[in-house]
Each structure stands twice: as structure tokens, then as C-alpha cells.
Design an enzyme around this catalytic site. Structure first.
Site, PDB file in Angstrom:
ATOM      1  N   HIS A 173      15.782  -3.402  -4.770  1.00 24.48           N
ATOM      2  CA  HIS A 173      16.364  -4.400  -5.675  1.00 24.48           C
ATOM      3  C   HIS A 173      17.434  -3.736  -6.531  1.00 24.48           C
ATOM      4  CE1 HIS A 173      13.262  -2.298  -7.962  1.00 24.48           C
ATOM      5  NE2 HIS A 173      14.065  -2.479  -9.006  1.00 24.48           N
TER       6      HIS A 173
ATOM      7  N   HIS B 267      23.648  -0.492  -8.309  1.00 28.24           N
ATOM      8  CA  HIS B 267      23.209   0.131  -7.058  1.00 28.24           C
ATOM      9  C   HIS B 267      21.760  -0.275  -6.776  1.00 28.24           C
ATOM     10  CE1 HIS B 267      21.305   2.788  -9.986  1.00 28.24           C
ATOM     11  NE2 HIS B 267      20.489   3.161  -9.010  1.00 28.24           N
TER      12      HIS B 267
END
Length: 181
Positions: A39, A120
């Protein structure tokens, strides 16, 4: 008390493509993230009182970022590819603005701001760097510099519960908050 964070959860297709790329990094001393858990973390909250969930949800409903297209691409290492501690896939899209608003709203209800935000997804952590890793990882990062796991629409954020165990973490969605329409 529950351990919590705010995230953008990825589609199964993107998680699958990232999982396929992860296989090349399956080596001694690297702890890979289970693809189903990957995630984009917008904010780590830490241990919170369960009673605070409603207040966090109410604050997050004030986020005014509209749904946006996001792409997960490129692959590298923090702090640098020569001596990485974290292996990541880049997240492109309006994540910086989303993080900025989440940080401000969470600060209003007592959570301190975090430092610099780099969108990221973490796919691995280098626990014990070996000489082989130091030799092999820069080449793998070069191989995956044009990696593209795909595009998705970010139309909600998630308040997540993290449960740590010897088998690894388990993440459960506490609240899903749709982005402004």
C-alpha cells in the site's frame, strides 16, 4: 489500543505485478512484503485509543483532493541503490497533495507531522546487507528502472489497523473514506 495508519490501498492487479517483480529480490537478508499487504502509506499514526477512530474518520472526511489517476512504476532503494535499507516502487499521482492535507488534518487532532513525504510502496527491507546483495542490488534496480505495475484510480483513503505477529503483520480496514467528488 490499536496500531493504525492511513493509506491508499492498491488494486489486486497492481499488487500481483509488484509481487512478480519481488521474486527477483527474494534473497537472504531481505524481508519482502507480502503482495496482498502492499500500500502507499500517507501517515503512520502509531498506537491509538480505539475510541479515537471516529474522530480520525471525521477529520479525514475533510480531505478535498478529488479522485485521481495513479501509476506504480520504477523501482529503487532508500537511502540509495548502492546501500539500500528499503526497496520501493514509486507512486505517481496527486499523492503529495493528499499527504499534505492528511498531515494537516491529523495535526489538528493531536498527531505530530512527519518529515518529508516520498510517495512509494515498500516491497522489501534489507535487514542484513551481504556482499552479494551490495553487488547484485544495483543491477536489479537498473533492470527494474522502467518497471510499470500499472495505473489505478485513487478514489478513497483507508484508516488501517495493523496487527503484528511472528508470522508477519495483518492489516484490516477500519474505515474507508471516499475522496471528494
Amino acid at each position: 489500543m490499536i496500531r493504525a495508519f492511513i493509506s491508499v490501498n492498491l488494486t489486486p492487479g497492481i499488487r500481483q505485478k509488484i509481487g512478480e517483480a519481488e521474486r527477483d529480490f527474494d534473497m537472504k537478508g531481505i524481508k519482502l512484503v507480502e503482495p496482498s499487504l502492499i500500500h502507499v502509506t500517507l501517515k503512520f499514526l502509531g498506537n491509538i485509543e480505539e475510541a479515537k477512530v471516529g474522530e480520525i474518520e471525521a477529520a479525514l472526511k475533510k480531505v478535498s483532493v478529488r479522485p485521481f489517476k495513479a501509476r506504480m512504476r520504477s523501482l529503487g532503494g532508500f537511502p540509495n541503490p548502492r546501500n539500500p535499507r528499503v526497496i520501493w516502487v514509486g507512486a505517481e499521482g496527486d499523492f503529495a497533495e493528499l499527504n499534505k492535507q492528511v498531515e494537516a488534518l491529523m495535526e489538528e487532532i493531536g498527531f505530530p507531522r512527519e518529515g518529508r513525504f516520498q510517495p512509494h510502496v515498500t516491497i522489501g527491507r534489507v535487514k542484513f546487507p551481504t556482499p552479494e546483495q551490495k553487488q547484485d542490488l544495483p543491477g536489479l534496480f537498473e533492470k527494474y528502472k522502467d518497471f510499470d505495475a500499472g495505473e489505478m484510480t485513487v478514489d478513497s483513503i483507508h484508516l488501517m489497523k495493523s496487527t503484528l505477529s511472528p508470522k508477519g503483520p495483518r492489516y484490516d480496514v477500519l474505515k474507508e473514506i471516499p475522496l471528494a467528488r
